[in-house]
Design a protein around this motif. Structure first.
Motif, PDB file in Angstrom:
ATOM      1  N   PRO A  30       0.804  -1.229   0.000  1.00  0.00           N
ATOM      2  CA  PRO A  30       0.000   0.000   0.000  1.00  0.00           C
ATOM      3  C   PRO A  30       0.838   1.281   0.000  1.00  0.00           C
ATOM      4  O   PRO A  30       0.516   2.232  -0.712  1.00  0.00           O
ATOM      5  CB  PRO A  30      -0.838  -0.120   1.277  1.00  0.00           C
ATOM      6  N   ALA A  31       1.911   1.301   0.766  1.00  0.00           N
ATOM      7  CA  ALA A  31       2.759   2.501   0.812  1.00  0.00           C
ATOM      8  C   ALA A  31       3.446   2.729  -0.532  1.00  0.00           C
ATOM      9  O   ALA A  31       3.508   3.867  -1.024  1.00  0.00           O
ATOM     10  CB  ALA A  31       3.797   2.380   1.927  1.00  0.00           C
ATOM     11  N   CYS A  32       3.946   1.656  -1.135  1.00  0.00           N
ATOM     12  CA  CYS A  32       4.595   1.783  -2.441  1.00  0.00           C
ATOM     13  C   CYS A  32       3.602   2.253  -3.493  1.00  0.00           C
ATOM     14  O   CYS A  32       3.922   3.093  -4.330  1.00  0.00           O
ATOM     15  CB  CYS A  32       5.209   0.449  -2.857  1.00  0.00           C
ATOM     16  N   ARG A  33       2.396   1.730  -3.433  1.00  0.00           N
ATOM     17  CA  ARG A  33       1.373   2.107  -4.406  1.00  0.00           C
ATOM     18  C   ARG A  33       0.996   3.584  -4.258  1.00  0.00           C
ATOM     19  O   ARG A  33       0.856   4.303  -5.240  1.00  0.00           O
ATOM     20  CB  ARG A  33       0.143   1.227  -4.252  1.00  0.00           C
ATOM     21  N   ARG A  34       0.843   4.052  -3.000  1.00  0.00           N
ATOM     22  CA  ARG A  34       0.526   5.471  -2.778  1.00  0.00           C
ATOM     23  C   ARG A  34       1.606   6.369  -3.362  1.00  0.00           C
ATOM     24  O   ARG A  34       1.315   7.373  -4.012  1.00  0.00           O
ATOM     25  CB  ARG A  34       0.359   5.765  -1.286  1.00  0.00           C
ATOM     26  N   LEU A  35       2.865   6.013  -3.130  1.00  0.00           N
ATOM     27  CA  LEU A  35       3.973   6.798  -3.691  1.00  0.00           C
ATOM     28  C   LEU A  35       3.901   6.826  -5.213  1.00  0.00           C
ATOM     29  O   LEU A  35       4.018   7.891  -5.831  1.00  0.00           O
ATOM     30  CB  LEU A  35       5.308   6.186  -3.274  1.00  0.00           C
ATOM     31  N   ALA A  36       3.705   5.672  -5.821  1.00  0.00           N
ATOM     32  CA  ALA A  36       3.683   5.590  -7.282  1.00  0.00           C
ATOM     33  C   ALA A  36       2.491   6.360  -7.866  1.00  0.00           C
ATOM     34  O   ALA A  36       2.640   7.051  -8.873  1.00  0.00           O
ATOM     35  CB  ALA A  36       3.658   4.127  -7.728  1.00  0.00           C
ATOM     36  N   VAL A  37       1.334   6.265  -7.229  1.00  0.00           N
ATOM     37  CA  VAL A  37       0.145   6.986  -7.730  1.00  0.00           C
ATOM     38  C   VAL A  37       0.366   8.491  -7.632  1.00  0.00           C
ATOM     39  O   VAL A  37       0.013   9.241  -8.545  1.00  0.00           O
ATOM     40  CB  VAL A  37      -1.131   6.555  -6.975  1.00  0.00           C
ATOM     41  N   ARG A  38       0.975   8.957  -6.548  1.00  0.00           N
ATOM     42  CA  ARG A  38       1.217  10.394  -6.382  1.00  0.00           C
ATOM     43  C   ARG A  38       2.162  10.924  -7.467  1.00  0.00           C
ATOM     44  O   ARG A  38       2.027  12.043  -7.912  1.00  0.00           O
ATOM     45  CB  ARG A  38       1.793  10.700  -5.007  1.00  0.00           C
ATOM     46  N   ILE A  39       3.097  10.119  -7.871  1.00  0.00           N
ATOM     47  CA  ILE A  39       4.049  10.560  -8.877  1.00  0.00           C
ATOM     48  C   ILE A  39       3.480  10.410 -10.284  1.00  0.00           C
ATOM     49  O   ILE A  39       3.575  11.320 -11.101  1.00  0.00           O
ATOM     50  CB  ILE A  39       5.380   9.782  -8.738  1.00  0.00           C
ATOM     51  N   LEU A  40       2.869   9.270 -10.561  1.00  0.00           N
ATOM     52  CA  LEU A  40       2.421   8.966 -11.919  1.00  0.00           C
ATOM     53  C   LEU A  40       1.013   9.452 -12.223  1.00  0.00           C
ATOM     54  O   LEU A  40       0.658   9.627 -13.386  1.00  0.00           O
ATOM     55  CB  LEU A  40       2.497   7.448 -12.160  1.00  0.00           C
ATOM     56  N   ASP A  42      -1.640   7.840 -12.261  1.00  0.00           N
ATOM     57  CA  ASP A  42      -2.273   6.855 -13.124  1.00  0.00           C
ATOM     58  C   ASP A  42      -2.248   5.516 -12.384  1.00  0.00           C
ATOM     59  O   ASP A  42      -1.177   4.970 -12.112  1.00  0.00           O
ATOM     60  CB  ASP A  42      -1.497   6.761 -14.445  1.00  0.00           C
ATOM     61  N   GLU A  43      -3.442   5.002 -12.073  1.00  0.00           N
ATOM     62  CA  GLU A  43      -3.550   3.779 -11.272  1.00  0.00           C
ATOM     63  C   GLU A  43      -2.871   2.573 -11.928  1.00  0.00           C
ATOM     64  O   GLU A  43      -2.149   1.834 -11.266  1.00  0.00           O
ATOM     65  CB  GLU A  43      -5.034   3.453 -11.031  1.00  0.00           C
ATOM     66  N   ASP A  47       0.361   0.500 -10.617  1.00  0.00           N
ATOM     67  CA  ASP A  47       0.353  -0.940 -10.352  1.00  0.00           C
ATOM     68  C   ASP A  47       1.534  -1.636 -11.030  1.00  0.00           C
ATOM     69  O   ASP A  47       2.188  -2.493 -10.431  1.00  0.00           O
ATOM     70  CB  ASP A  47      -0.965  -1.560 -10.823  1.00  0.00           C
ATOM     71  N   GLU A  48       1.813  -1.264 -12.274  1.00  0.00           N
ATOM     72  CA  GLU A  48       2.959  -1.847 -12.982  1.00  0.00           C
ATOM     73  C   GLU A  48       4.266  -1.492 -12.278  1.00  0.00           C
ATOM     74  O   GLU A  48       5.162  -2.325 -12.149  1.00  0.00           O
ATOM     75  CB  GLU A  48       2.996  -1.364 -14.428  1.00  0.00           C
ATOM     76  N   CYS A  49       4.345  -0.261 -11.830  1.00  0.00           N
ATOM     77  CA  CYS A  49       5.541   0.202 -11.133  1.00  0.00           C
ATOM     78  C   CYS A  49       5.752  -0.603  -9.844  1.00  0.00           C
ATOM     79  O   CYS A  49       6.867  -1.025  -9.538  1.00  0.00           O
ATOM     80  CB  CYS A  49       5.391   1.693 -10.832  1.00  0.00           C
ATOM     81  N   VAL A  50       4.676  -0.826  -9.103  1.00  0.00           N
ATOM     82  CA  VAL A  50       4.780  -1.584  -7.857  1.00  0.00           C
ATOM     83  C   VAL A  50       5.171  -3.033  -8.155  1.00  0.00           C
ATOM     84  O   VAL A  50       6.007  -3.613  -7.446  1.00  0.00           O
ATOM     85  CB  VAL A  50       3.468  -1.495  -7.043  1.00  0.00           C
ATOM     86  N   ASN A  51       4.624  -3.617  -9.191  1.00  0.00           N
ATOM     87  CA  ASN A  51       5.025  -4.978  -9.571  1.00  0.00           C
ATOM     88  C   ASN A  51       6.507  -5.018  -9.931  1.00  0.00           C
ATOM     89  O   ASN A  51       7.210  -5.970  -9.569  1.00  0.00           O
ATOM     90  CB  ASN A  51       4.176  -5.490 -10.738  1.00  0.00           C
ATOM     91  N   ASP A  52       6.984  -4.001 -10.633  1.00  0.00           N
ATOM     92  CA  ASP A  52       8.408  -3.917 -10.952  1.00  0.00           C
ATOM     93  C   ASP A  52       9.246  -3.785  -9.683  1.00  0.00           C
ATOM     94  O   ASP A  52      10.386  -4.252  -9.620  1.00  0.00           O
ATOM     95  CB  ASP A  52       8.696  -2.737 -11.881  1.00  0.00           C
ATOM     96  N   THR A  53       8.673  -3.139  -8.665  1.00  0.00           N
ATOM     97  CA  THR A  53       9.364  -2.972  -7.386  1.00  0.00           C
ATOM     98  C   THR A  53       9.688  -4.321  -6.766  1.00  0.00           C
ATOM     99  O   THR A  53      10.781  -4.527  -6.240  1.00  0.00           O
ATOM    100  CB  THR A  53       8.510  -2.136  -6.415  1.00  0.00           C
ATOM    101  N   TRP A  54       8.731  -5.261  -6.838  1.00  0.00           N
ATOM    102  CA  TRP A  54       8.970  -6.573  -6.217  1.00  0.00           C
ATOM    103  C   TRP A  54      10.075  -7.323  -6.953  1.00  0.00           C
ATOM    104  O   TRP A  54      10.910  -7.975  -6.323  1.00  0.00           O
ATOM    105  CB  TRP A  54       7.677  -7.394  -6.167  1.00  0.00           C
TER     106      TRP A  54
END
Length: 184
Positions: A30-40, A42-43, A47-54
């Motif tokens: 959830p924290a990673c997703r919030r960061l990515a949504v704030r920057i991008l 775009d939901e 999500d793709e960014c967070v998957n790449d994070t793992w």
């Protein structure tokens, strides 16, 4: 449902146990997703960014052994989101991310690439020297990418007060880095 502690999750990574990714996602997704949504903004991109994070986390641990797994994966997610944003907006310069990075760029070293560890340590020392309110505003603006209006609302300040405090904090950072030997 028990929550695994960071050292236990990191041990799973070192054992190359895929449960490490699931546990990391459960705890820090959830924290990673919030960061990515704030920057991008775009939901689906987030999500793709967070998957790449793992994947990047899996490939980084080992050899890395982070002290804070949460900070480690959030930094990866943030960097991936910024890179994705830059690639998508290479020609446009109209977002809050661009503006906040330009603001911060005024007080960061220029010229040759600085010693990353030395600069990191100097910035951490600077952040530790700030009072809690200054640090929250600074991190809210330049790490979490909140707008001055959002920070003003969150902290019961005017937008002008937030901008003034941020300007003063950036100046303190510039002076701190100059004292540390970095040309600004």
């Amino acid at each position: 449902m028990t929550v695994m502690q960071d050292p236990d999750i990191i041990a799973l990574y070192f054992a190359r146990d895929e449960r490490a990714v699931a546990e990391t996602e459960k705890q820090y997704g959830p924290a990673c997703r919030r960061l990515a949504v704030r920057i991008l903004d775009d939901e689906s991109e987030a999500d793709e960014c967070v998957n790449d994070t793992w994947l990047k986390t899996w490939n980084s641990i080992p050899p890395a052994r982070p002290d804070s797994l949460g900070a480690f994966v959030c930094r990866i997610a943030r960097n991936l989101a910024i890179n994705r944003y830059k690639a998508a907006h290479a020609k446009r310069r109209d977002s809050t991310l661009t503006v906040s990075l330009e603001e911060l760029g005024e007080c960061l070293p220029d010229g040759e690439a600085p010693d990353a560890n030395g600069l990191r340590d100097l910035i951490n020392t600077f952040l530790d020297s700030l009072d809690p309110d200054e640090r929250r505003l600074f991190m809210g603006r330049y790490w979490h990418n909140h707008t001055p209006a959002e920070l003003a609302k969150a902290y019961g300040l005017t937008k002008n007060a937030v901008n003034l405090r941020l300007m003063r904090t950036r100046e303190k950072l510039r002076v701190h880095l100059a004292k540390g030997g970095y040309k600004v």
